[in-house]
Design a protein around this motif. Structure first.
Motif, PDB file in Angstrom:
ATOM      1  N   SER A  14      94.371  16.904   4.435  1.00  0.00           N
ATOM      2  CA  SER A  14      94.272  16.056   5.627  1.00  0.00           C
ATOM      3  C   SER A  14      95.047  14.761   5.396  1.00  0.00           C
ATOM      4  O   SER A  14      95.512  14.482   4.287  1.00  0.00           O
ATOM      5  CB  SER A  14      92.801  15.735   5.923  1.00  0.00           C
ATOM      6  N   VAL A  15      95.155  13.940   6.429  1.00  0.00           N
ATOM      7  CA  VAL A  15      95.857  12.658   6.301  1.00  0.00           C
ATOM      8  C   VAL A  15      95.123  11.702   5.364  1.00  0.00           C
ATOM      9  O   VAL A  15      95.702  10.738   4.881  1.00  0.00           O
ATOM     10  CB  VAL A  15      96.086  11.986   7.676  1.00  0.00           C
ATOM     11  N   THR A  16      93.846  11.989   5.085  1.00  0.00           N
ATOM     12  CA  THR A  16      93.080  11.156   4.150  1.00  0.00           C
ATOM     13  C   THR A  16      92.984  11.810   2.774  1.00  0.00           C
ATOM     14  O   THR A  16      92.106  11.478   1.981  1.00  0.00           O
ATOM     15  CB  THR A  16      91.671  10.871   4.700  1.00  0.00           C
ATOM     16  N   SER A  17      93.903  12.732   2.493  1.00  0.00           N
ATOM     17  CA  SER A  17      93.994  13.436   1.199  1.00  0.00           C
ATOM     18  C   SER A  17      92.763  14.270   0.881  1.00  0.00           C
ATOM     19  O   SER A  17      92.423  14.475  -0.277  1.00  0.00           O
ATOM     20  CB  SER A  17      94.270  12.450   0.062  1.00  0.00           C
ATOM     21  N   GLN A  18      92.091  14.766   1.894  1.00  0.00           N
ATOM     22  CA  GLN A  18      90.942  15.633   1.686  1.00  0.00           C
ATOM     23  C   GLN A  18      91.326  17.078   1.980  1.00  0.00           C
ATOM     24  O   GLN A  18      92.208  17.341   2.791  1.00  0.00           O
ATOM     25  CB  GLN A  18      89.780  15.224   2.594  1.00  0.00           C
ATOM     26  N   THR A  19      90.641  17.987   1.300  1.00  0.00           N
ATOM     27  CA  THR A  19      90.843  19.407   1.547  1.00  0.00           C
ATOM     28  C   THR A  19      89.505  20.110   1.386  1.00  0.00           C
ATOM     29  O   THR A  19      88.587  19.574   0.767  1.00  0.00           O
ATOM     30  CB  THR A  19      91.899  20.008   0.594  1.00  0.00           C
TER      31      THR A  19
END
Length: 77
Positions: A14-19
């Protein structure tokens, strides 16, 4: 004879570096909500596994010497 073929799973960052770890990965690592995931960065690539509970990793005390400067200072010459 057990199946030794490699399997591949994907997830999107994601744009917040989450997966989200794929279900197959979570099941294989026996991960449950609240568990920690450990990323081991090696010359061969990245290894992901279930982190041991705090206090059970005998090498955790040595992470303070894990910087690039320490690698250089303690390298075999």
């Amino acid at each position: 004879m057990p199946d030794t073929s490699a399997r591949t799973a994907y997830s999107k960052m994601s744009v917040t570096s989450q997966t989200v770890l794929p279900a197959e990965v979570r099941e294989r690592l026996a991960l449950e909500p609240g568990d920690w995931v450990r990323y081991r960065i090696t010359p061969e690539g990245i290894q992901i596994d279930k982190a041991p509970p705090a206090g059970e990793d005998p090498f955790v005390a040595f992470t303070q010497w894990g910087s690039a400067i320490d690698d250089e200072d303690y390298a075999d010459r």
